[in-house]
Enzyme design. Sequence first.
Site, mmCIF file in Angstrom:
data_model
loop_
_atom_site.group_PDB
_atom_site.id
_atom_site.type_symbol
_atom_site.label_atom_id
_atom_site.label_comp_id
_atom_site.label_asym_id
_atom_site.label_seq_id
_atom_site.Cartn_x
_atom_site.Cartn_y
_atom_site.Cartn_z
ATOM 1 N N LYS A 193 7.438 26.605 24.156
ATOM 2 C CA LYS A 193 7.908 27.928 24.586
ATOM 3 C C LYS A 193 7.682 28.095 26.093
ATOM 4 O O LYS A 193 6.552 28.159 26.564
ATOM 5 C CB LYS A 193 7.162 29.049 23.875
ATOM 6 C CG LYS A 193 7.808 30.390 24.217
ATOM 7 C CD LYS A 193 6.936 31.572 23.924
ATOM 8 C CE LYS A 193 6.226 32.120 25.129
ATOM 9 N NZ LYS A 193 7.064 32.638 26.206
ATOM 10 N N GLU A 266 -5.594 25.457 29.442
ATOM 11 C CA GLU A 266 -5.667 25.317 30.900
ATOM 12 C C GLU A 266 -5.426 26.711 31.458
ATOM 13 O O GLU A 266 -4.313 27.217 31.417
ATOM 14 C CB GLU A 266 -4.619 24.302 31.364
ATOM 15 C CG GLU A 266 -4.953 23.707 32.711
ATOM 16 C CD GLU A 266 -4.255 24.435 33.833
ATOM 17 O OE1 GLU A 266 -4.880 25.411 34.344
ATOM 18 O OE2 GLU A 266 -3.144 24.066 34.187
ATOM 19 N N CYS A 300 -2.869 27.889 39.624
ATOM 20 C CA CYS A 300 -4.154 28.146 38.974
ATOM 21 C C CYS A 300 -5.312 27.544 39.754
ATOM 22 O O CYS A 300 -6.413 28.069 39.741
ATOM 23 C CB CYS A 300 -4.133 27.635 37.544
ATOM 24 S SG CYS A 300 -3.446 25.994 37.404
ATOM 25 N N GLU A 397 -8.763 36.444 39.742
ATOM 26 C CA GLU A 397 -7.621 35.613 40.123
ATOM 27 C C GLU A 397 -6.472 36.532 40.542
ATOM 28 O O GLU A 397 -6.007 37.350 39.753
ATOM 29 C CB GLU A 397 -7.194 34.753 38.926
ATOM 30 C CG GLU A 397 -6.111 33.762 39.272
ATOM 31 C CD GLU A 397 -5.727 32.874 38.097
ATOM 32 O OE1 GLU A 397 -5.519 33.396 36.999
ATOM 33 O OE2 GLU A 397 -5.607 31.650 38.301
HETATM 34 P P1 NDP Z 1 0.256 34.694 30.192
HETATM 35 O O1 NDP Z 1 -1.005 34.027 29.825
HETATM 36 O O2 NDP Z 1 0.620 35.956 29.509
HETATM 37 O O3 NDP Z 1 1.486 33.700 30.022
HETATM 38 C C1 NDP Z 1 1.412 32.331 29.727
HETATM 39 C C2 NDP Z 1 2.310 31.971 28.550
HETATM 40 O O4 NDP Z 1 1.760 32.513 27.343
HETATM 41 C C3 NDP Z 1 3.716 32.551 28.650
HETATM 42 O O5 NDP Z 1 4.632 31.655 28.074
HETATM 43 C C4 NDP Z 1 3.571 33.817 27.818
HETATM 44 O O6 NDP Z 1 4.786 34.292 27.371
HETATM 45 C C5 NDP Z 1 2.717 33.332 26.674
HETATM 46 N N1 NDP Z 1 2.032 34.377 25.943
HETATM 47 C C6 NDP Z 1 1.826 35.673 26.285
HETATM 48 N N2 NDP Z 1 1.125 36.318 25.327
HETATM 49 C C7 NDP Z 1 0.876 35.414 24.351
HETATM 50 C C8 NDP Z 1 0.193 35.459 23.101
HETATM 51 N N3 NDP Z 1 -0.405 36.565 22.681
HETATM 52 N N4 NDP Z 1 0.115 34.347 22.360
HETATM 53 C C9 NDP Z 1 0.689 33.201 22.778
HETATM 54 N N5 NDP Z 1 1.357 33.092 23.946
HETATM 55 C C10 NDP Z 1 1.455 34.175 24.740
HETATM 56 O O7 NDP Z 1 0.256 34.911 31.749
HETATM 57 P P2 NDP Z 1 1.118 35.989 32.546
HETATM 58 O O8 NDP Z 1 2.444 35.451 32.746
HETATM 59 O O9 NDP Z 1 1.042 37.348 31.895
HETATM 60 O O10 NDP Z 1 0.303 36.070 33.883
HETATM 61 C C11 NDP Z 1 -0.845 36.893 33.951
HETATM 62 C C12 NDP Z 1 -1.885 36.297 34.826
HETATM 63 O O11 NDP Z 1 -2.309 35.066 34.289
HETATM 64 C C13 NDP Z 1 -1.407 35.952 36.207
HETATM 65 O O12 NDP Z 1 -1.437 37.035 37.038
HETATM 66 C C14 NDP Z 1 -2.355 34.869 36.590
HETATM 67 O O13 NDP Z 1 -3.530 35.434 37.086
HETATM 68 C C15 NDP Z 1 -2.640 34.160 35.300
HETATM 69 N N6 NDP Z 1 -1.863 32.923 35.103
HETATM 70 C C16 NDP Z 1 -2.502 31.747 35.184
HETATM 71 C C17 NDP Z 1 -1.802 30.572 35.044
HETATM 72 C C18 NDP Z 1 -2.461 29.259 35.142
HETATM 73 O O14 NDP Z 1 -1.783 28.265 35.305
HETATM 74 N N7 NDP Z 1 -3.748 29.175 35.018
HETATM 75 C C19 NDP Z 1 -0.361 30.570 34.835
HETATM 76 C C20 NDP Z 1 0.219 31.877 34.698
HETATM 77 C C21 NDP Z 1 -0.526 32.992 34.844
HETATM 78 P P3 NDP Z 1 5.605 35.313 28.297
HETATM 79 O O15 NDP Z 1 5.633 34.769 29.651
HETATM 80 O O16 NDP Z 1 6.912 35.306 27.713
HETATM 81 O O17 NDP Z 1 4.900 36.613 28.159
#
Ligand code: NDP
Length: 487
Positions: A193, A266, A300, A397
């Site tokens: 996904k 991660e 990240c 972050e």
């Molecule tokens: P999320 O953790 O929400 O998104 C990561 C993935 O998980 C997306 O595909 C998201 O879907 C999906 N997801 C969301 N909710 C669920 C759930 N309950 N169960 C399973 N999968 C889920 O990150 P965000 O995009 O909301 O970003 C928020 C913050 O996270 C950022 O501001 C940043 O600080 C951090 N972040 C860190 C990352 C890293 O690489 N360490 C990467 C991205 C964000 P969808 O996008 O469709 O909601």
Amino acid sequence: MTDVAKRGGAPVPAGWTYAPAPESTDIVRLQERYGLYVGGEWLETKEHFTTVAPRDESPLAEVAQASAKDVKNAVAVARDASAAWAALPGSERAKYLFRIARILAERSREFAVLESLNGGKPIKESRDVDLPLAAGHFFYYAGWADKLEYAFPNRTPKPLGVAGQIIPWNFPLLMLAWKIAPALAAGNTVVLKPAETTPLTALLFCDVVRQAELPPGVVNIVTGDGRTGAALVDADVDKIAFTGSTEVGKAIQRRLAGTGKKLTLELGGKAANIVFDDCALDQAVEGIVNGIYFNQGHVCCAGSRLFVQESIYEPVVDKLKKRMATLRVGDPLDKNTDVGAINSRMQLEKIEELVAAGKDEGAEIYQPPCVLPERGYWFAPTVFTNVAQSYRIAQEEIFGPVLSVLTFRTPEEAVEKANNTPYGLSAGVWTEKGSRILWMAERLRAGVVWANTFNRFDPTSPFGGYKESGFGREGGLHGMEPYVELT
Ligand code: NDP
């Protein structure tokens, strides 16, 4: 006298401008509407959502919102395909992976343009970093597919079955490659996904899968928002690989407790980039800039906390500000752009909120003069000085182009301050002394420690965190382990 000094401190001669150098988008052929890619076919769904270009908020395509039922179906299809895929000799699986790698390399311009269009990152980064690395991961894991018994000597590696993979929006295609390549090489099938805001390169990847003639059902892509991700976690998968926020990672871990499903996480980071007074200063400044402004700071492992040894605080901050003034912020599809668009309105609001908190808490803000486009999501490169360890901008972050500068006197103090965070993903050390690098690396509680460089990646090198940055490694031989059962 240096060139900069001769010019009276101005980083570039006044009057220098860059002519626009836009990359053409003609190479990308978007469909109006995308379904789910399951079992080698496109399946329709009831609901759709619009994905936009962050540079101007223009709609790009309608994308399917997969329901729990759709996800269940995709996992069942992946399950049906898994026995035949696992039974293939490793050398046959390797051929498919090599094919995917070659096709990605051949179509790299098309993918790079689409990645920048849908995600907002500068085309020079998609073109020179994301695409070569994504292809590199497939090449690398293709090489392991027929050598699993050497990878795990005296053990018998067996595939797990079906892997559910959930990825974020900051490196959409690269995270797909990190997840799919080792899973397939080890003989698993996958349901992946992509993030809601950046589904398009994953959907274009389905065409690569078709071109490579991968057996139907081995790679399945389901699009949607967090609900789709949650449904994948609950589906009949053998493993979940997740990259994203710590908050969602913790929720997934709670959800999977006691189910027997394997899990790798991660998650976030708040990396310390530590600059000692004996370092090559100009090189370090480049590393600081690359550490935090690369990909708008949507990284990240971004070096978002800069620790400068007190004796060189002023020259470092001075050089940094001058260098920041030369960063070109603007259209991600312009080949000269250094800092592109913020990925989404939601992320922009989060950055704005944390920057406001930094000002309220008393930190001093600097942003170089730059004209931000009127439409789209933008944030100027930002540095905060006068930051205390306890400030939110030093703890949380931000995931944007925002750097917090702190100071230290001794190596011991640097280690203590660097480790004073719930995260532990990466760190950087700038010094000319090899012994000091090793001393620091031993004590820094971070999965990756870069020395005299930052944000370097290679498919052969494992990546992952400690503490709230997650567990499990991706990349290298370590990245293969989470996809096999060893007996
Ligand atoms: P999320 O953790 O929400 O998104 C990561 C993935 O998980 C997306 O595909 C998201 O879907 C999906 N997801 C969301 N909710 C669920 C759930 N309950 N169960 C399973 N999968 C889920 O990150 P965000 O995009 O909301 O970003 C928020 C913050 O996270 C950022 O501001 C940043 O600080 C951090 N972040 C860190 C990352 C890293 O690489 N360490 C990467 C991205 C964000 P969808 O996008 O469709 O909601």
